[in-house]
Enzyme design. Structure first.
Site, mmCIF file in Angstrom:
data_model
loop_
_atom_site.group_PDB
_atom_site.id
_atom_site.type_symbol
_atom_site.label_atom_id
_atom_site.label_comp_id
_atom_site.label_asym_id
_atom_site.label_seq_id
_atom_site.Cartn_x
_atom_site.Cartn_y
_atom_site.Cartn_z
ATOM 1 N N HIS A 104 47.213 -35.625 25.017
ATOM 2 C CA HIS A 104 47.092 -35.049 26.355
ATOM 3 C C HIS A 104 47.151 -33.521 26.324
ATOM 4 O O HIS A 104 47.820 -32.905 27.152
ATOM 5 C CB HIS A 104 48.213 -35.582 27.251
HETATM 6 C C1 LIG Z 1 42.686 -40.824 21.288
HETATM 7 C C2 LIG Z 1 42.892 -40.457 22.735
HETATM 8 C C3 LIG Z 1 43.500 -41.367 23.597
HETATM 9 C C4 LIG Z 1 43.685 -41.027 24.936
HETATM 10 N N1 LIG Z 1 44.154 -41.994 25.809
HETATM 11 C C5 LIG Z 1 44.150 -41.737 27.151
HETATM 12 C C6 LIG Z 1 44.429 -42.770 28.087
HETATM 13 O O1 LIG Z 1 44.651 -43.939 27.735
HETATM 14 N N2 LIG Z 1 44.423 -42.444 29.406
HETATM 15 C C7 LIG Z 1 44.194 -41.183 29.849
HETATM 16 O O2 LIG Z 1 44.276 -40.950 31.065
HETATM 17 N N3 LIG Z 1 43.908 -40.186 28.976
HETATM 18 C C8 LIG Z 1 43.841 -40.438 27.648
HETATM 19 N N4 LIG Z 1 43.473 -39.463 26.769
HETATM 20 C C9 LIG Z 1 43.285 -38.087 27.276
HETATM 21 C C10 LIG Z 1 41.927 -37.789 27.892
HETATM 22 O O3 LIG Z 1 40.889 -38.492 27.286
HETATM 23 C C11 LIG Z 1 41.707 -36.270 27.778
HETATM 24 O O4 LIG Z 1 42.721 -35.625 28.509
HETATM 25 C C12 LIG Z 1 40.343 -35.817 28.303
HETATM 26 O O5 LIG Z 1 39.334 -36.337 27.479
HETATM 27 C C13 LIG Z 1 40.239 -34.294 28.327
HETATM 28 O O6 LIG Z 1 38.997 -33.948 28.875
HETATM 29 P P1 LIG Z 1 38.332 -32.522 28.649
HETATM 30 O O7 LIG Z 1 37.095 -32.513 29.427
HETATM 31 O O8 LIG Z 1 39.354 -31.489 28.888
HETATM 32 O O9 LIG Z 1 38.017 -32.442 27.086
HETATM 33 P P2 LIG Z 1 37.335 -33.486 26.117
HETATM 34 O O10 LIG Z 1 37.091 -34.782 26.783
HETATM 35 O O11 LIG Z 1 38.187 -33.495 24.893
HETATM 36 O O12 LIG Z 1 35.921 -32.840 25.801
HETATM 37 C C14 LIG Z 1 35.729 -31.686 25.069
HETATM 38 C C15 LIG Z 1 34.399 -31.846 24.334
HETATM 39 O O13 LIG Z 1 34.008 -30.585 23.817
HETATM 40 C C16 LIG Z 1 33.445 -30.769 22.538
HETATM 41 N N5 LIG Z 1 33.561 -29.506 21.807
HETATM 42 C C17 LIG Z 1 34.684 -28.908 21.346
HETATM 43 N N6 LIG Z 1 34.389 -27.741 20.753
HETATM 44 C C18 LIG Z 1 33.041 -27.590 20.847
HETATM 45 C C19 LIG Z 1 32.140 -26.589 20.439
HETATM 46 N N7 LIG Z 1 32.560 -25.473 19.806
HETATM 47 N N8 LIG Z 1 30.817 -26.767 20.679
HETATM 48 C C20 LIG Z 1 30.373 -27.883 21.310
HETATM 49 N N9 LIG Z 1 31.193 -28.860 21.729
HETATM 50 C C21 LIG Z 1 32.509 -28.711 21.516
HETATM 51 C C22 LIG Z 1 34.245 -31.907 21.942
HETATM 52 O O14 LIG Z 1 33.525 -32.539 20.905
HETATM 53 C C23 LIG Z 1 34.478 -32.802 23.157
HETATM 54 O O15 LIG Z 1 33.487 -33.783 23.298
HETATM 55 C C24 LIG Z 1 43.282 -39.750 25.415
HETATM 56 C C25 LIG Z 1 42.670 -38.848 24.551
HETATM 57 C C26 LIG Z 1 42.450 -39.189 23.226
HETATM 58 C C27 LIG Z 1 41.775 -38.208 22.309
#
Ligand SMILES: Cc1cc2nc3c(=O)[nH]c(=O)nc-3n(C[C@H](O)[C@H](O)[C@H](O)COP(=O)(O)OP(=O)(O)OC[C@H]3O[C@@H](n4cnc5c(N)ncnc54)[C@H](O)[C@@H]3O)c2cc1C
Length: 616
Positions: A545
């Site tokens: 998280h």
């Molecule tokens: C293993 C796991 C289990 C989880 N379980 C839960 C759950 O059960 N319930 C829940 O509510 N939440 C859960 N979470 C948390 C939730 O999924 C995250 O909080 C959420 O995905 C965050 O969203 P975001 O848009 O901030 O970033 P992300 O979804 O992490 O997206 C960021 C994206 O940017 C890309 N990226 C990074 N750097 C670069 C770059 N330089 N160039 C191009 N692309 C790039 C990455 O590849 C990624 O796809 C879990 C997360 C993980 C990893």
């Protein structure tokens, strides 16, 4: 939509990172304005109809060694972790964390978002503003959903396809053991942003009609394939940095092909223009890195990696937060229904499950093994036992926010832990995580050019004694529930604290059944408490998280973006993902990442003059 490597010279909006929030922004804006040219550049692979992403119970495959759908960030070794490093995997695929996560449906407390608005000075980000957007995201298929839940949003929330032997028994056992928190209906909703301190079954981001994961690409991006030719996503791309004109206005991004997915791709750095806006949405690890490689960050960090500073913004990469989690496994009866065989890749069990899935779209793959839990807040006598270190935190943070829990405590119908240390058999696991850890960490780049280079990462886990006290309390409390569960058959010593074998707290390695309800609670000596603290330090894990590394707050208080998500000191550049969270939320963070994406889309639509009706 474009083919995987076809990239035009210019788009209206370029989105760096195609995770949860990035895909929401792209999907919403593309749907609202068919003429808007949008490009998502995502580091990982596509996910379309891939069973590993679509079939819920396959999620452990993303965390297996060698997985390419997560990127693992390894921290500096820390004394607070008994000298070890923490490893934090993040989603790396179209859909990001939302396409690999555990699908636990958990929403923040209303006061979390109200703090974002008042304490952190962000008008428009309070719970009253975000609840309509939370509703807009989801269709709540669980019976008994109240007014904060959505009825026609794209992402479905349900109880999944099957209830294992641990859901109702957990609620019944916990309520019997803890009558002060009983007395509410078994199906009470603890995800209405206000209700806490109830033991209840746990919903999932799973569509009960199809049995599939509710991720963003399958609901907001892929369905636009035919109707929105202006929405492009390109996978396997590393965004290096943002490009600027002479007036510090973002003009686009520079990128390279990620060699992991394009081993024969061109090596040189290319650029693409974003004529209206550049949105960084690379998550709490990726977004500060893109800013720092663009010269936006703390002087010392940028000098250390040879990047010329463009904007002095010392908050970039600071304020790292997560939840601190312990997974505590127990032996389960042979006849119990658990997910061990499926999670540990027993081919027979998976084949049987796939056959069932293909016939019905449901059991048993449409489940995440997270059965039930509680957002737990102490009563005065429990508070006293948490000790003076936590009392201070309570007085300053919790006391005036009755909707804020201190711990999440719940049950998984599977072994969550190091399977190499215990025999193959059936298990269940108690999970506890600290809702608002005190300690903070940071993430910074260690290389000015190379996106694959490891980060300088300090997670802060257990650096505060208050955090240790809360987590070790969670071990003791959840253990009393576990040993009264009908399928309890013992405690695998290898995955429990190293209590002295003569101690009253020593692990009971094999049991014929649960202990009687009136069995006295286990007493822990000072030596036992030391063993428990050592265990917590040796095993505490990320809850996946990560949050807060491009915090939305005033610049003079370490902020990176303002409440319209604009990066301070430049124009035409926003950050939209969980990294903007200025303070923690009492929840698994998918829901908050989704609502940040929704809010970002609303803000961008307003600024670009796109007419869009939102909020149900
Ligand atoms: C293993 C796991 C289990 C989880 N379980 C839960 C759950 O059960 N319930 C829940 O509510 N939440 C859960 N979470 C948390 C939730 O999924 C995250 O909080 C959420 O995905 C965050 O969203 P975001 O848009 O901030 O970033 P992300 O979804 O992490 O997206 C960021 C994206 O940017 C890309 N990226 C990074 N750097 C670069 C770059 N330089 N160039 C191009 N692309 C790039 C990455 O590849 C990624 O796809 C879990 C997360 C993980 C990893």
């Amino acid at each position: 939509m474009s083919t995987p490597t076809q990239i035009n010279e210019e788009y209206d909006i370029v989105i760096a990172g195609g995770g949860v929030a990035g895909c929401v922004v792209a999907g919403r804006l593309a749907a609202a304005d068919p003429d808007l040219r949008i490009l998502i550049l995502e580091a990982g692979p596509p996910t379309y109809n891939d069973p590993a992403h679509v079939q819920p119970a396959r999620y452990p495959s993303h965390l297996a060694p060698g997985s390419r759908t997560v990127r693992v960030h390894t921290s500096r070794p820390s004394a607070a972790l008994g000298g070890r490093s923490a490893a934090v995997p993040c989603g790396q695929c179209l859909g990001g964390g939302g396409s690999v996560n555990f699908m636990m449906y958990t929403r923040a407390s209303a006061s979390d978002y109200d703090d974002w608005e008042t304490v952190h000075e962000n008008p428009g980000w309070g719970s009253k503003d975000l609840i309509p957007l939370l509703r807009m995201t989801e269709t709540y298929q669980v019976p008994g959903g109240g007014p904060t839940h959505g009825t026609d949003g794209p992402l479905k929330v349900s109880l999944g396809g099957i209830s294992h032997d641990f859901q109702e028994p957990f609620v019944q056992v916990a309520r019997t053991l803890d009558p002060a928190r009983a007395g509410k209906p078994y199906y009470i909703d603890t995800n209405d942003l206000l209700t806490i301190n109830v033991y209840t079954r746990w919903p999932r981001w799973i569509n009960e009609e199809t049995g599939t994961r509710s991720d963003v690409p399958h609901n907001l991006i892929y369905p636009l394939k035919e109707t929105r030719p202006n929405l492009h996503y390109v996978t396997g791309i590393h965004v290096k940095h943002v490009t600027f004109d002479d007036e510090n206005r973002a003009t686009g991004v520079a990128f390279t092909f990620n060699p992991l997915f394009h081993p024969d791709g061109p090596a040189e750095t290319r650029t693409v223009r974003g004529t209206k806006l550049v949105v960084i949405s690379a998550g709490s690890f990726g977004s500060p890195g893109i800013l720092e490689r663009s010269g936006i960050g703390a002087k010392g960090v940028l000098e250390g990696v040879g990047v010329k500073q463009r904007v002095d913004l010392p908050g970039v990469g600071e304020n790292y937060q997560d939840h601190n989690m312990l997974f505590i496994p127990y032996l389960a009866a042979d006849e119990a229904q658990t997910f061990d065989a499926i999670f540990h890749n027993d081919e027979g069990a998976i084949d049987a499950a796939i056959t069932e899935f293909s016939k019905t779209g449901m059991d048993p793959l449409s489940h995440n093994a997270v059965e039930a839990g509680i957002k737990w807040r102490p009563d005065p006598s429990e508070l006293a036992k948490l000790g003076p270190e936590f009392q201070e935190v309570w007085d300053s943070y919790f006391v005036n926010s009755p909707d804020k829990p201190v711990l999440w405590i719940g049950i998984f119908s599977v072994l969550v832990g190091d399977a190499t240390l215990v025999p193959r058999r059936k298990y269940f696991t108690m999970g506890v995580y600290t809702e608002y850890p005190v300690a903070r960490g940071h993430v910074h780049i260690t290389h000015g050019e190379d996106v694959s280079a490891s980060l300088d990462f300090v997670p802060g886990y257990l650096e505060s004694m208050a955090d240790v006290k809360v987590l070790t309390w969670g071990y003791k409390f959840s253990r009393e529930i576990a040993r009264r569960m009908p399928h309890f058959r013992g405690e695998p010593a290898a995955l429990h604290p190293a209590f002295d074998p003569g101690s009253k707290a020593a692990a009971v390695q094999h049991a014929e059944g649960p202990v009687a309800f009136d069995t006295p609670r286990i007493e822990y000596s000072d030596e036992d408490d030391r063993a428990l603290e050592a265990y917590a330090r040796a095993t505490v894990s990320t809850t996946w998280h990560a949050l807060g590394t491009c915090a939305m707050k005033p610049r003079e208080r370490g902020g990176v973006v303002d409440s319209r998500l604009n990066v301070y000191g430049v124009q035409g550049l926003k950050v939209a993902d969980l990294s903007i969270g200025p303070g923690n939320v009492s929840a698994n963070t998918y829901s908050t990442a989704l609502v940040i994406g929704e809010k970002a889309a609303v803000i961008i639509a307003e600024e670009l003059g796109i007419k869009w009706r939102y909020g149900n």
